[in-house]
Design an enzyme around this catalytic site. Structure first.
Site, PDB file in Angstrom:
ATOM      1  N   GLU A   1      -4.879   3.177  -6.879  1.00  0.00           N
ATOM      2  CA  GLU A   1      -5.280   4.167  -6.068  1.00  0.00           C
ATOM      3  C   GLU A   1      -6.794   4.876  -5.993  1.00  0.00           C
ATOM      4  O   GLU A   1      -7.228   5.322  -5.013  1.00  0.00           O
ATOM      5  CB  GLU A   1      -3.963   5.303  -6.203  1.00  0.00           C
ATOM      6  CG  GLU A   1      -2.773   4.574  -5.643  1.00  0.00           C
ATOM      7  CD  GLU A   1      -1.619   5.343  -5.952  1.00  0.00           C
ATOM      8  OE1 GLU A   1      -1.556   5.634  -7.145  1.00  0.00           O
ATOM      9  OE2 GLU A   1      -0.896   5.989  -5.034  1.00  0.00           O
TER      10      GLU A   1
ATOM     11  N   PHE B   1       0.874  -1.253   0.129  1.00  0.00           N
ATOM     12  CA  PHE B   1      -0.003  -0.008   0.109  1.00  0.00           C
ATOM     13  C   PHE B   1       0.668   1.231   0.054  1.00  0.00           C
ATOM     14  O   PHE B   1       0.224   2.371   0.388  1.00  0.00           O
ATOM     15  CB  PHE B   1      -1.023  -0.223   1.208  1.00  0.00           C
ATOM     16  CG  PHE B   1      -1.766  -1.077   1.178  1.00  0.00           C
ATOM     17  CD1 PHE B   1      -2.709  -1.492   0.165  1.00  0.00           C
ATOM     18  CD2 PHE B   1      -1.652  -2.190   2.417  1.00  0.00           C
ATOM     19  CE1 PHE B   1      -3.706  -2.790   0.520  1.00  0.00           C
ATOM     20  CE2 PHE B   1      -2.327  -3.275   2.511  1.00  0.00           C
ATOM     21  CZ  PHE B   1      -3.324  -3.267   1.678  1.00  0.00           C
TER      22      PHE B   1
ATOM     23  N   ALA C   1       2.324   4.333  -7.568  1.00  0.00           N
ATOM     24  CA  ALA C   1       1.584   5.250  -8.563  1.00  0.00           C
ATOM     25  C   ALA C   1       0.370   4.670  -9.207  1.00  0.00           C
ATOM     26  O   ALA C   1       0.142   5.193 -10.589  1.00  0.00           O
ATOM     27  CB  ALA C   1       2.703   6.032  -9.392  1.00  0.00           C
TER      28      ALA C   1
ATOM     29  N   ARG D   1       2.069  16.009  -5.016  1.00  0.00           N
ATOM     30  CA  ARG D   1       0.999  15.143  -5.493  1.00  0.00           C
ATOM     31  C   ARG D   1      -0.386  15.848  -4.638  1.00  0.00           C
ATOM     32  O   ARG D   1      -1.657  15.981  -5.317  1.00  0.00           O
ATOM     33  CB  ARG D   1       0.832  13.596  -5.354  1.00  0.00           C
ATOM     34  CG  ARG D   1      -0.135  13.244  -6.129  1.00  0.00           C
ATOM     35  CD  ARG D   1      -0.056  11.600  -6.285  1.00  0.00           C
ATOM     36  NE  ARG D   1       0.719  10.982  -7.256  1.00  0.00           N
ATOM     37  CZ  ARG D   1       0.220  10.872  -8.697  1.00  0.00           C
ATOM     38  NH1 ARG D   1      -1.263  11.036  -8.731  1.00  0.00           N
ATOM     39  NH2 ARG D   1       0.959  10.305  -9.366  1.00  0.00           N
TER      40      ARG D   1
ATOM     41  N   GLU E   1       7.185   1.311  -0.585  1.00  0.00           N
ATOM     42  CA  GLU E   1       7.943   1.806  -1.585  1.00  0.00           C
ATOM     43  C   GLU E   1       9.217   2.328  -1.279  1.00  0.00           C
ATOM     44  O   GLU E   1      10.004   2.248  -1.889  1.00  0.00           O
ATOM     45  CB  GLU E   1       6.918   3.188  -1.932  1.00  0.00           C
ATOM     46  CG  GLU E   1       7.641   3.840  -3.394  1.00  0.00           C
ATOM     47  CD  GLU E   1       6.584   4.867  -3.945  1.00  0.00           C
ATOM     48  OE1 GLU E   1       5.206   4.868  -3.577  1.00  0.00           O
ATOM     49  OE2 GLU E   1       7.076   5.757  -4.682  1.00  0.00           O
TER      50      GLU E   1
ATOM     51  N   ARG F   1      -1.145   4.602  -0.529  1.00  0.00           N
ATOM     52  CA  ARG F   1      -2.359   4.711  -1.456  1.00  0.00           C
ATOM     53  C   ARG F   1      -2.895   6.054  -1.736  1.00  0.00           C
ATOM     54  O   ARG F   1      -3.381   6.360  -0.920  1.00  0.00           O
ATOM     55  CB  ARG F   1      -3.227   3.812  -1.063  1.00  0.00           C
ATOM     56  CG  ARG F   1      -4.241   3.294  -2.454  1.00  0.00           C
ATOM     57  CD  ARG F   1      -4.959   2.050  -1.640  1.00  0.00           C
ATOM     58  NE  ARG F   1      -5.632   1.239  -2.935  1.00  0.00           N
ATOM     59  CZ  ARG F   1      -6.345   0.030  -2.653  1.00  0.00           C
ATOM     60  NH1 ARG F   1      -6.480  -0.336  -1.609  1.00  0.00           N
ATOM     61  NH2 ARG F   1      -6.749  -0.454  -3.675  1.00  0.00           N
TER      62      ARG F   1
HETATM   63  N1  LUZ Z   1       5.230   7.317  -5.831  1.00  0.00           N
HETATM   64  C1  LUZ Z   1       6.231   8.138  -6.564  1.00  0.00           C
HETATM   65  C2  LUZ Z   1       3.840   7.389  -6.193  1.00  0.00           C
HETATM   66  O1  LUZ Z   1       7.353   7.901  -6.276  1.00  0.00           O
HETATM   67  N2  LUZ Z   1       5.613   9.327  -7.253  1.00  0.00           N
HETATM   68  C3  LUZ Z   1       4.440   9.445  -7.214  1.00  0.00           C
HETATM   69  O2  LUZ Z   1       3.926  10.149  -8.296  1.00  0.00           O
HETATM   70  C4  LUZ Z   1       3.421   8.536  -6.838  1.00  0.00           C
HETATM   71  N3  LUZ Z   1       2.182   8.492  -6.946  1.00  0.00           N
HETATM   72  C5  LUZ Z   1       1.324   7.737  -6.267  1.00  0.00           C
HETATM   73  C6  LUZ Z   1       1.863   6.646  -5.734  1.00  0.00           C
HETATM   74  N4  LUZ Z   1       3.213   6.451  -5.305  1.00  0.00           N
HETATM   75 MO1  MOS Z   2       2.125   3.827  -3.784  1.00  0.00          MO
HETATM   76  S1  MOS Z   2       1.378   5.083  -2.606  1.00  0.00           S
HETATM   77  O1  MOS Z   2       3.580   2.952  -3.190  1.00  0.00           O
HETATM   78  O2  MOS Z   2       1.441   3.957  -5.163  1.00  0.00           O
END
Ligand code: LUZ
Ligand code: MOS
Length: 759
Positions: free
Chosen positions: A707, A222, A503, A304, A226, A336
């Site tokens: 998302e 989620f 993303a 964002r 990342e 997310r």
């Molecule tokens: N992660 C990222 C993301 O590094 N850049 C993004 O624009 C993004 N958007 C949504 C979720 N993860």
């Molecule tokens: Mo994300 S918030 O790891 O798309």
């Protein structure tokens, strides 16, 4: 769901990091972390832990051969603290022992003394003290200050938004295995294998080619994996490097809750100007983002928020400022929606309160301002193929809004203590990493001589079904049965320089790359097929359901025969292919551009029922029209919409993170942090697929799904607020998410506060 993993999951056969058979001699790590939120380390004595029977080593920052730096966007994060700690849960030392139990027992023997420093957990306080992660960023269009006077209503208020725990079922973890020649193989539960590889190389002072990262699947992520899967993986690599033995580290739930960051809490100010017809003429917002102690992905997340400050609406004059504030909490991170939900919650709050003030239905303002083709978002992107109106209008008619409203009115007039409320939530979410360089992917496809197919991409399977989607697009490209296609683990030696699976773009980027690789092989197969059947034009060859046709007529060749014969004639049956999203750019000097390949649209209608005597509530129904494009897999996509909605509702209703003034997480277990469960999820959920939606940026015209549905949950918050207003007028009530049952109760039985600024 059709997910390849479904049967294995149900039988308990799916492997996660904690399940892998370990190499003989594997050691186990535990993390010694800070017990205070801010201070200097005056004394650290690990000798008693080292003496503990079964302990092999205790490592600190001094044991790092390379650079003690794991920051992604900004270099402000150590792997192991040096002389200062900035949050409770910050890793300081690593205990390596024969078992995880021994490592954790030995951890208790470490002695540490701090000199405590002031703790800040509130982002506005951090701002006032000048503790910022980066300089504030403003996006704007038009001139808000010129138009306030032209508005019939100008409303200002403040919004508080809570964070959210990811609660992936599989906690953070990794195993590192030393390989011959001084290299390292890392098995990690990460969304970003290349981040693990890059940071491990930096910490160990090795070239990246000496580090191999392999990922089978994740038990949920989620966004929480990342950026924040990296540290644990690199710790195992450091320990394995130092000891020359495989090392495993899996966080226990309470450690994970304490040490890892969450969705960012925000505090925001808004000012909205509307005319009596419900047109929004101007909107201004300032977001104070609670980043936690280090940057992590906070600046990208805040950006964002700015991109989604106006949600689905065209507003001619907008000014939005984001301020990333450094506090003494664990670094908050991707989750997310990546800041989008917070941006959307603020404008929906503004619209909601403006509508109440003007005494018009909220959906009148929402509907009148929906973005349409040719309109420009305030960051410069001109909209093509807007489905905002279609989704909204279809939701209103298909779900018979006026009849539902009548029923609610009747219910409310015949019930005194139980009230129902309804709210609509249009969503418009931009698809592409906003950092344009991340929008690239590659794929490696092998066709084996028996006609079976193997696919490697950068995509990480985390339960969202991306592997099944990739199987589908490869099988469709060749026109073979999907059972012939296998998706391999995500591995940095097969696929290099991976962008995180994030993303919402995993299936788009990697699916497109897999289609290109498959088409390369398909072309070679067709070129050889004409030779086998004595024809001349490869363009007339078609494979349909594993049979080979020429000029529309069946030939004697089957898929398996064609594959074998192509191989026998020494033609490659493998292809590596690359895809980069075209047409996107964003200029950070002027904060204008077209950062998104496209947008995903939809509208949700949520009805809730509030027990105004007890503060309890139920989500009665969720009705959605969603723009899936042409779904590659309808069951997987429906699962993503339903799961996203429940997670979004949880964020705004029952999930409440609580810290004390010392920065200690009090909601530190599942007995104190409530998540939606099978009893509290909506009684009814209907998801309609918007018809005739195409998308040239998604494989087979599909659209991203991960998302966008999360933000439908915002309607749950306002449906509850609306029900509360049926019990008594709560104008002036603080806008504060989540709206927990406790807050409902207290707000309904406290004196009405003075009104917010309005004229
Ligand atoms: N992660 C990222 C993301 O590094 N850049 C993004 O624009 C993004 N958007 C949504 C979720 N993860
Ligand atoms: Mo994300 S918030 O790891 O798309």
């Amino acid at each position: 769901m059709n997910n390849t993993d479904t049967i294995k999951h149900v039988k308990g056969e799916s492997l996660f990091v904690d399940d892998f058979t370990l190499h003989e001699g594997t050691l186990h790590a535990a993390v010694f972390d800070s017990t205070i939120a801010h201070g200097k380390i005056k004394r650290l004595d690990v000798s008693k832990a080292l003496d503990f029977s079964g302990v092999r080593a205790v490592l600190t920052s001094k044991d790092i051969p390379g650079e003690n730096q794991i920051g992604n966007i900004i270099s402000d994060e150590t792997l192991l603290a040096e002389d200062e700690v900035r949050f409770i849960g910050e890793p300081i030392a690593l205990i390596i022992a024969d078992t995880a139990e021994i490592a954790r027992s030995a951890r208790e023997k470490i002695e540490i003394e701090f000199e405590e420093l002031p703790v800040i957990i509130n982002p506005r306080e951090a701002y006032e003290k000048g503790n910022l992660i980066a300089a504030p960023v403003t996006f704007s269009m038009g001139d808000v200050d010129k138009v306030w006077d032209e508005c019939d209503l100008v409303l200002e208020d403040k919004v508080e938004i809570g964070g959210q725990e990811h609660l992936y079922l599989e906690t953070q973890g990794a195993i590192a295995i030393p390989t011959e020649g001084g290299g390292m193989k890392i098995v990690s539960s990460t969304q970003s294998p290349t981040a693990v590889q890059r940071v491990a190389a930096r910490i160990l002072n090795l070239p990246m080619h000496k580090i191999e990262v392999d990922v089978l699947r994740l038990g949920g992520a989620f966004g929480g994996k990342e950026d924040q899967a990296t540290a644990w993986a690199v710790m195992t690599a450091l320990a394995a490097y130092k000891l020359g033995k495989p090392v495993k580290l899996v966080l226990q739930r309470e450690e994970d809750l304490r040490m890892t960051g969450k969705r960012h809490p925000y505090s925001a100010d808004f000012k909205i100007g509307v005319n009596t017809e419900g047109k929004i003429l101007a909107y201004e917002a300032t977001y104070y983002q609670n980043a936690g102690a280090v940057a992590d992905l906070s600046t990208a997340i805040l950006e964002r928020t700015l991109f989604h400050a106006t949600n689905s609406y065209y507003i001619p004059n907008v000014k939005a400022t984001g301020i990333s504030c450094r506090t003494n909490l664990p670094p908050n991170t991707a989750f997310r929606g990546f800041g989008g939900p917070q941006g959307m919650f603020v404008i929906e709050s503004a619209i909601h309160n403006a509508a109440r003030k003007l005494n018009i239905p909220v959906y009148e303002i929402q509907r009148k301002n929906l973005i349409k083709d040719g309109d420009k978002f305030y960051y410069g992107q001109q909209i093509k193929n807007s489905n905002a109106q279609r989704c909204f209008n279809e939701a209103v008619t298909e779900f018979n809004l006026s009849q539902t409203e009548d029923e609610i009115r009747k219910f409310n007039s015949s019930n005194h203590y139980v009230k129902k409320g309804i709210a609509l939530m249009p969503v418009c979410f931009g698809i592409s990493f906003t950092s344009s360089f991340l929008n690239q992917a590659s794929a490696l496809v092998h066709v084996y001589t028996d006609g079976s197919v193997s696919v490697s991409t950068a995509a990480i399977e985390m339960g969202q079904g991306v592997n099944q989607k990739i199987r589908n697009v490869v099988a469709n490209t060749f026109s073979i049965n999907v059972s012939r296609v296998k998706v391999e683990t995500t591995n940095t030696t097969r696929i290099a320089n991976t962008s995180p699976t994030a993303a919402s773009s995993g299936a788009d980027l990697n699916g497109n790359a897999a289609v290109i690789a498959s088409k390369n092989i398909l072309e070679r197969l067709k070129a050889h097929a004409v030779k086998e059947i004595g024809e001349s034009n490869p363009d007339l060859v078609e494979i349909k359901n594993e049979k080979i046709f020429y000029d529309g007529k069946p030939t004697k060749l089957t898929w398996e025969e064609l594959v074998w014969k192509t191989y026998f004639n020494r033609i490659s049956l493998s292809s590596h292919a690359y895809y980069a999203t075209p047409d996107i750019y964003f200029d950070r000097k002027i904060n204008q551009g077209s950062p998104f390949a496209y947008h995903v649209y939809g509208t949700a209608i949520i009805v809730s029922k509030v027990d105004c005597l007890r503060g309890r509530y139920e989500i009665e129904s969720v009705n959605v029209v969603h723009d899936f494009g042409e779904s590659i897999d309808t069951k997987i996509d429906l699962g993503q919409v339903e799961g996203g909605i429940v997670q979004g509702i949880g964020w705004l209703t029952v999930e409440e993170l609580v810290q004390n003034k010392e920065g200690k997480l009090l909601s530190n277990s599942l007995s104190t942090y409530k998540v939606p469960d099978i009893y509290s999820i909506p009684k009814e959920m209907k998801i309609l697929f918007l018809k005739d939606s195409k998308n040239k940026y998604g494989p087979f015209n599909s659209k991203a799904i991960g998302e966008p549905p999360f933000m439908y949950g915002i309607a749950a918050y306002f449906s509850i607020i609306n029900a509360m207003n049926e019990f008594r007028d709560n104008s002036g009530m603080e806008i504060s998410a989540p709206i927990t049952p406790e807050k409902v109760l207290l707000n309904l039985h406290q004196p009405v506060k003075t009104e917010s600024t309005a004229r």
